[in-house]
Motif scaffolding. Structure first.
Motif, PDB file in Angstrom:
ATOM      1  N   VAL A  37       0.869  -1.171   0.000  1.00  0.00           N
ATOM      2  CA  VAL A  37       0.000   0.000   0.000  1.00  0.00           C
ATOM      3  C   VAL A  37       0.908   1.224   0.000  1.00  0.00           C
ATOM      4  O   VAL A  37       1.836   1.308   0.799  1.00  0.00           O
ATOM      5  N   THR A  38       0.648   2.160  -0.890  1.00  0.00           N
ATOM      6  CA  THR A  38       1.445   3.386  -0.911  1.00  0.00           C
ATOM      7  C   THR A  38       0.997   4.289   0.241  1.00  0.00           C
ATOM      8  O   THR A  38      -0.115   4.127   0.767  1.00  0.00           O
ATOM      9  N   PRO A  39       1.822   5.244   0.627  1.00  0.00           N
ATOM     10  CA  PRO A  39       1.418   6.155   1.692  1.00  0.00           C
ATOM     11  C   PRO A  39       0.098   6.875   1.400  1.00  0.00           C
ATOM     12  O   PRO A  39      -0.724   7.061   2.291  1.00  0.00           O
ATOM     13  N   ASN A  40      -0.131   7.257   0.160  1.00  0.00           N
ATOM     14  CA  ASN A  40      -1.387   7.943  -0.179  1.00  0.00           C
ATOM     15  C   ASN A  40      -2.579   6.986  -0.102  1.00  0.00           C
ATOM     16  O   ASN A  40      -3.668   7.380   0.312  1.00  0.00           O
ATOM     17  N   GLU A  41      -2.384   5.742  -0.528  1.00  0.00           N
ATOM     18  CA  GLU A  41      -3.458   4.751  -0.434  1.00  0.00           C
ATOM     19  C   GLU A  41      -3.792   4.440   1.024  1.00  0.00           C
ATOM     20  O   GLU A  41      -4.934   4.127   1.342  1.00  0.00           O
ATOM     21  N   LEU A  42      -2.810   4.555   1.897  1.00  0.00           N
ATOM     22  CA  LEU A  42      -3.035   4.289   3.317  1.00  0.00           C
ATOM     23  C   LEU A  42      -4.097   5.223   3.872  1.00  0.00           C
ATOM     24  O   LEU A  42      -5.008   4.783   4.582  1.00  0.00           O
ATOM     25  N   GLY A  43      -4.008   6.491   3.542  1.00  0.00           N
ATOM     26  CA  GLY A  43      -5.006   7.461   4.007  1.00  0.00           C
ATOM     27  C   GLY A  43      -6.403   7.113   3.529  1.00  0.00           C
ATOM     28  O   GLY A  43      -7.378   7.204   4.281  1.00  0.00           O
ATOM     29  N   LEU A  44      -6.518   6.690   2.284  1.00  0.00           N
ATOM     30  CA  LEU A  44      -7.820   6.296   1.746  1.00  0.00           C
ATOM     31  C   LEU A  44      -8.359   5.054   2.453  1.00  0.00           C
ATOM     32  O   LEU A  44      -9.557   4.973   2.753  1.00  0.00           O
ATOM     33  N   LEU A  45      -7.481   4.086   2.714  1.00  0.00           N
ATOM     34  CA  LEU A  45      -7.915   2.871   3.418  1.00  0.00           C
ATOM     35  C   LEU A  45      -8.421   3.189   4.823  1.00  0.00           C
ATOM     36  O   LEU A  45      -9.427   2.643   5.265  1.00  0.00           O
ATOM     37  N   VAL A  46      -7.714   4.060   5.512  1.00  0.00           N
ATOM     38  CA  VAL A  46      -8.115   4.420   6.879  1.00  0.00           C
ATOM     39  C   VAL A  46      -9.450   5.165   6.853  1.00  0.00           C
ATOM     40  O   VAL A  46     -10.358   4.855   7.626  1.00  0.00           O
ATOM     41  N   ASN A  47      -9.579   6.115   5.950  1.00  0.00           N
ATOM     42  CA  ASN A  47     -10.798   6.928   5.897  1.00  0.00           C
ATOM     43  C   ASN A  47     -12.005   6.184   5.344  1.00  0.00           C
ATOM     44  O   ASN A  47     -13.116   6.353   5.840  1.00  0.00           O
ATOM     45  N   ASN A  48     -11.817   5.378   4.320  1.00  0.00           N
ATOM     46  CA  ASN A  48     -12.947   4.732   3.650  1.00  0.00           C
ATOM     47  C   ASN A  48     -13.280   3.334   4.161  1.00  0.00           C
ATOM     48  O   ASN A  48     -14.427   2.919   4.109  1.00  0.00           O
ATOM     49  N   MET A 115      -1.807  -6.095   4.746  1.00  0.00           N
ATOM     50  CA  MET A 115      -0.955  -5.448   3.759  1.00  0.00           C
ATOM     51  C   MET A 115       0.232  -4.821   4.462  1.00  0.00           C
ATOM     52  O   MET A 115       0.281  -4.784   5.683  1.00  0.00           O
ATOM     53  N   ARG A 116       1.144  -4.303   3.655  1.00  0.00           N
ATOM     54  CA  ARG A 116       2.301  -3.602   4.217  1.00  0.00           C
ATOM     55  C   ARG A 116       2.447  -2.249   3.555  1.00  0.00           C
ATOM     56  O   ARG A 116       2.070  -2.069   2.398  1.00  0.00           O
ATOM     57  N   LEU A 117       2.957  -1.309   4.303  1.00  0.00           N
ATOM     58  CA  LEU A 117       3.186   0.035   3.775  1.00  0.00           C
ATOM     59  C   LEU A 117       4.469   0.022   2.958  1.00  0.00           C
ATOM     60  O   LEU A 117       5.552  -0.238   3.492  1.00  0.00           O
ATOM     61  N   ALA A 118       4.352   0.281   1.671  1.00  0.00           N
ATOM     62  CA  ALA A 118       5.521   0.315   0.790  1.00  0.00           C
ATOM     63  C   ALA A 118       6.475   1.418   1.250  1.00  0.00           C
ATOM     64  O   ALA A 118       6.074   2.552   1.426  1.00  0.00           O
ATOM     65  N   GLY A 119       7.713   1.042   1.482  1.00  0.00           N
ATOM     66  CA  GLY A 119       8.714   2.021   1.913  1.00  0.00           C
ATOM     67  C   GLY A 119       8.730   2.298   3.397  1.00  0.00           C
ATOM     68  O   GLY A 119       9.595   3.006   3.895  1.00  0.00           O
ATOM     69  N   GLY A 120       7.765   1.748   4.129  1.00  0.00           N
ATOM     70  CA  GLY A 120       7.716   1.919   5.577  1.00  0.00           C
ATOM     71  C   GLY A 120       7.618   3.378   5.997  1.00  0.00           C
ATOM     72  O   GLY A 120       7.150   4.239   5.251  1.00  0.00           O
ATOM     73  N   ILE A 121       8.053   3.635   7.216  1.00  0.00           N
ATOM     74  CA  ILE A 121       8.023   4.993   7.766  1.00  0.00           C
ATOM     75  C   ILE A 121       8.861   5.939   6.897  1.00  0.00           C
ATOM     76  O   ILE A 121       8.483   7.083   6.672  1.00  0.00           O
ATOM     77  N   GLN A 122       9.979   5.446   6.391  1.00  0.00           N
ATOM     78  CA  GLN A 122      10.824   6.295   5.556  1.00  0.00           C
ATOM     79  C   GLN A 122      10.099   6.705   4.274  1.00  0.00           C
ATOM     80  O   GLN A 122      10.176   7.856   3.841  1.00  0.00           O
ATOM     81  N   GLY A 123       9.375   5.784   3.661  1.00  0.00           N
ATOM     82  CA  GLY A 123       8.604   6.099   2.473  1.00  0.00           C
ATOM     83  C   GLY A 123       7.465   7.061   2.777  1.00  0.00           C
ATOM     84  O   GLY A 123       7.131   7.932   1.975  1.00  0.00           O
ATOM     85  N   TYR A 124       6.872   6.895   3.945  1.00  0.00           N
ATOM     86  CA  TYR A 124       5.776   7.769   4.389  1.00  0.00           C
ATOM     87  C   TYR A 124       6.287   9.207   4.528  1.00  0.00           C
ATOM     88  O   TYR A 124       5.667  10.149   4.051  1.00  0.00           O
ATOM     89  N   GLN A 125       7.446   9.351   5.165  1.00  0.00           N
ATOM     90  CA  GLN A 125       8.038  10.677   5.325  1.00  0.00           C
ATOM     91  C   GLN A 125       8.484  11.254   3.982  1.00  0.00           C
ATOM     92  O   GLN A 125       8.310  12.443   3.732  1.00  0.00           O
ATOM     93  N   ALA A 127       7.118  10.854   1.210  1.00  0.00           N
ATOM     94  CA  ALA A 127       5.922  11.310   0.499  1.00  0.00           C
ATOM     95  C   ALA A 127       5.422  12.644   1.057  1.00  0.00           C
ATOM     96  O   ALA A 127       4.422  13.176   0.582  1.00  0.00           O
ATOM     97  N   GLY A 128       6.101  13.159   2.076  1.00  0.00           N
ATOM     98  CA  GLY A 128       5.740  14.453   2.648  1.00  0.00           C
ATOM     99  C   GLY A 128       4.604  14.387   3.644  1.00  0.00           C
ATOM    100  O   GLY A 128       4.002  15.405   3.967  1.00  0.00           O
ATOM    101  N   LEU A 129       4.317  13.195   4.142  1.00  0.00           N
ATOM    102  CA  LEU A 129       3.218  13.033   5.099  1.00  0.00           C
ATOM    103  C   LEU A 129       3.749  13.157   6.526  1.00  0.00           C
ATOM    104  O   LEU A 129       4.854  12.709   6.835  1.00  0.00           O
ATOM    105  N   PRO A 130       2.963  13.749   7.420  1.00  0.00           N
ATOM    106  CA  PRO A 130       3.444  14.025   8.779  1.00  0.00           C
ATOM    107  C   PRO A 130       3.361  12.811   9.690  1.00  0.00           C
ATOM    108  O   PRO A 130       2.500  11.943   9.539  1.00  0.00           O
TER     109      PRO A 130
END
Length: 139
Positions: A37-48, A115-125, A127-130
């Protein structure tokens, strides 16, 4: 470089086998580690879909910074929570430093909603996400 090209020219069968093995390795490795799951997809999964985020990094790293709303279950303690986690019907996304350990966690669970977050915490950061940061007492 010239020797490499000479080798490939003289041994096309060996080079072909090497190419097939490399492709097969990446295909097997990609399937073994579960859906990414990409960092942007993570937000959609959590919200939807009310996905749950499980941070499997050590507690000391989680305490410093983590994705808001995530729960910390260190990878070393994951086996103690198997039944609890497998009972979750919504998507579950495992997070680690760079995504490798999270892939092992997905394999351990063996359910399609993990699922797993692609790139982990480093990938999340990246992507510019807080991240939620621990409050430090000021002196």
């Amino acid at each position: 470089m010239e020797r490499w090209l000479t080798f490939v020219g003289n041994h096309p069968v060996l080079f072909g086998i090497l190419a097939v093995l490399i492709v097969a390795f990446f295909m097997v490795e990609g399937k073994r580690n579960g859906k990414k799951v990409t960092p942007n997809e993570l937000g959609l999964l959590v919200n939807n879909q009310h996905a749950r985020i499980i941070d499997i990094r050590p507690a000391n790293k989680f305490a410093v910074s983590h994705i808001s709303g995530s729960r910390n279950i260190p990878f070393t303690e994951l086996k103690n929570h198997l039944d609890e986690l497998r009972a979750i019907d919504t998507p579950v996304v495992f997070v680690c430093d760079v995504g490798l350990q999270a892939g092992a966690a997905v394999s351990l669970m063996a359910k399609p909603n993990f699922m797993r977050l692609a790139g982990g915490i480093q990938g999340y950061q990246a992507a510019g996400l807080p991240l939620a940061v621990a409050n430090k007492a000021k002196k």
